[in-house]
Design an enzyme around this catalytic site. Structure first.
Site, PDB file in Angstrom:
ATOM      1  NE  ARG A 152     -11.690  -4.817 -13.727  1.00 49.86           N
ATOM      2  CZ  ARG A 152     -12.917  -4.864 -13.193  1.00 49.86           C
ATOM      3  NH1 ARG A 152     -13.980  -4.895 -13.971  1.00 49.86           N
ATOM      4  NH2 ARG A 152     -13.067  -4.877 -11.892  1.00 49.86           N
ATOM      5  CG  HIS A 178       7.774   6.813   4.637  1.00 52.50           C
ATOM      6  ND1 HIS A 178       8.079   7.709   3.640  1.00 52.50           N
ATOM      7  CD2 HIS A 178       8.492   5.693   4.378  1.00 52.50           C
ATOM      8  CE1 HIS A 178       8.942   7.142   2.808  1.00 52.50           C
ATOM      9  NE2 HIS A 178       9.211   5.917   3.227  1.00 52.50           N
ATOM     10  CD  GLU A 193      -8.722   1.563 -10.648  1.00 51.53           C
ATOM     11  OE1 GLU A 193      -9.783   1.009 -10.329  1.00 51.53           O
ATOM     12  OE2 GLU A 193      -8.321   1.654 -11.834  1.00 51.53           O
ATOM     13  CD  GLU A 240       8.224   2.637   1.509  1.00 49.58           C
ATOM     14  OE1 GLU A 240       8.565   3.465   2.377  1.00 49.58           O
ATOM     15  OE2 GLU A 240       9.014   2.197   0.658  1.00 49.58           O
ATOM     16  CG  HIS A 289      12.197   1.594   5.056  1.00 50.91           C
ATOM     17  ND1 HIS A 289      11.382   2.322   5.865  1.00 50.91           N
ATOM     18  CD2 HIS A 289      11.973   2.059   3.800  1.00 50.91           C
ATOM     19  CE1 HIS A 289      10.677   3.186   5.148  1.00 50.91           C
ATOM     20  NE2 HIS A 289      11.028   3.060   3.887  1.00 50.91           N
ATOM     21  CG  HIS A 293      13.614   6.578   4.187  1.00 55.50           C
ATOM     22  ND1 HIS A 293      14.317   5.674   3.425  1.00 55.50           N
ATOM     23  CD2 HIS A 293      12.309   6.398   3.846  1.00 55.50           C
ATOM     24  CE1 HIS A 293      13.482   5.006   2.655  1.00 55.50           C
ATOM     25  NE2 HIS A 293      12.250   5.417   2.884  1.00 55.50           N
ATOM     26  CG  HIS A 353     -14.998  -1.663 -12.526  1.00 56.29           C
ATOM     27  ND1 HIS A 353     -14.212  -1.436 -13.628  1.00 56.29           N
ATOM     28  CD2 HIS A 353     -14.178  -1.444 -11.456  1.00 56.29           C
ATOM     29  CE1 HIS A 353     -12.981  -1.123 -13.253  1.00 56.29           C
ATOM     30  NE2 HIS A 353     -12.933  -1.108 -11.934  1.00 56.29           N
TER      31      HIS A 353
HETATM   32 MN    MN Z   1     -11.389  -0.029 -10.895  1.00 57.49          MN
HETATM   33 MN    MN Z   2      10.406   4.444   2.273  1.00 55.54          MN
END
Ligand code: MN
Ligand code: MN
Length: 429
Positions: free
Chosen positions: A137, A323, A146, A328, A367, A321, A140
């Protein structure tokens, strides 16, 4: 819950009357939705009430004499005919990488699930990429952070820090990396069958087609500027790639040690941009499964993305639970699961999830994820946050003063004491 129990549970429920009163406008909304793309996954049990849904099932009103997409129905039974407890619109909570078209080049492929196809996900976008042995890849950078999870095979990653130090390392299945926004980097598939990985970006509208590529910049800079900036001759500049490389074949690299030696004094050794999660002990193991939590507390460079990798045994459940950190974004690696998302104002949506599917939970929404298959269910819970946090419904019920729990739940202290105290995954007793 069996139908009879469900009827008892909702007898005299004021919600039923409220929802019938509100039914007209909700029905109008549902009628306006389309079955294409987004509409398919955000459509749901609009103005359904438990009482009506149970009555419909009891008298055969759930029959469907017309057309069906049978394979899709078999994969998503809870979506097509929701549990009677589902109601209202929670927005899109499902998409699959197996619906996302691939960009294929000699050397591998990539495809993405972003806000374009999963509009609820404003904080996170995902990319699934494959590189054959030796393929790159291209070098870049981009505007999002990321975070990566190696699914199979091995890769070599490099990153340049703004201070000029170069980091290089190899990763294998289950390992992670993290590249802060703007830090240039590369990924190269290593020996054997190459590799496949999941990339998670902390911007919902991120796209893998929107990255700053080395070849692209050089191709769009006047040659005389390149001659001045790099010291290259005109003949050398004419050899540069005329179009972006993005993914391309290359010979396998030298050993990791040889690459480190060639970087020499500029090798970065303080900041570590990889995390060998494959050798990490579970954060918690319970009767129903295990969880690995990785965030900035054990992977310090991962400042904006946190992960919980969850394994749930057959018959088990990732307990109810939510968050406090926000939304999520889930990636299903293995097995079959079912999730209900509970949101405010009596809204609830249940869907089924299979390997390569993406799940989404709105900010703070309650959820659970139930293993509905015969093998282990493995999935990632991803968050745009530096520190992983969750709140257990069972903790809350079990730890409030017993009189308070009795007053709210109308249960005896003995019934309340049955609530499991083991956080994360439960198996039925
Ligand atoms: Mn990247
Ligand atoms: Mn969760």
């Amino acid at each position: 819950m069996k139908s009879e129990e469900m009827k008892d549970a909702v007898a005299g429920d004021p919600q039923e009357n409220e929802s019938e009163a509100a039914g007209v406008s909700r029905r109008a909304f549902v009628g306006a939705a389309t079955l294409a793309g987004v509409g398919l996954v955000s459509m749901n049990a609009g103005a359904q009430t438990v009482k009506e849904a149970l009555a419909g099932r009891a008298n055969g009103s759930d029959s469907n004499p017309g057309q069906e997409n049978q394979p899709l129905l078999e994969e998503n039974p809870s979506s097509n005919m929701p549990p009677p407890t589902d109601r209202g619109d929670v927005g899109a909570i499902w998409y699959s990488f197996d619906l996302a078209h691939k960009r294929l080049q000699s050397g591998g492929w990539t495809h993405e699930v972003t806000q374009r196809v999963l509009p609820s996900s404003k904080e996170i976008a995902g990319v699934n990429m494959r590189l054959t042995a030796g393929s790159f890849r291209e070098l870049h950078w981009h505007t999002a952070d990321e975070w990566a999870f190696m699914i199979t095979g091995k890769a070599r990653i490099t990153l340049l820090q703004p201070d000029g130090k170069m980091f290089v390392d190899d990763v294998g299945p289950g390992d992670l990396w993290y590249f802060p926004a703007g830090f240039p980097h590369s990924i190269q598939g290593l020996e054997g069958p190459g590799c496949e990985f999941l990339l998670v970006f902390d911007q919902g509208d991120f796209s893998e087609d929107d990255t700053f590529l080395l070849s692209d910049w050089l191709a769009h800079t006047p040659p005389e500027v390149l001659m001045k900036n790099m010291g290259w001759s005109k003949a050398e500049i004419e050899k540069l790639p005329p179009t972006p490389l993005y993914i391309f074949n290359a010979p396998l690299p030298k050993s990791l040690d040889a690459d480190k030696q060639s970087i020499g004094q500029y090798l970065e050794t303080k900041n570590v941009y990889t995390f060998k999660a494959s050798t990490m002990q579970p954060t918690k193991t319970t009767a129903g499964g295990e969880v690995h939590v990785v965030d900035s507390t054990n992977f310090p460079v991962a400042k904006n993305v946190a992960m919980a990798k969850v394994r749930v045994k057959p018959g088990g459940i990732r307990e109810m639970h939510w968050h406090p950190t926000g939304t999520e974004w889930q990636f299903y690696i293995k097995g079959k699961g079912r999730m209900t998302v509970f949101n405010t104002a009596s809204r609830a949506r249940t869907m089924d999830f299979n390997a390569n599917d993406v799940g989404f939970v709105p900010s703070m929404a309650g959820h659970y994820i139930e293993n509905t298959g015969k093998e282990d269910l493995v999935f990632l819970e991803m968050f745009k946050t530096s520190k992983y946090l969750d709140v257990s419904l069972n903790d809350w019920i079990a730890r409030m003063p017993p009189e308070m729990a009795e007053a709210h739940l109308k249960l005896t202290a003995a019934a309340i004491a049955k609530v499991p105290q083991e956080k994360y995954e439960n198996l039925p007793k």
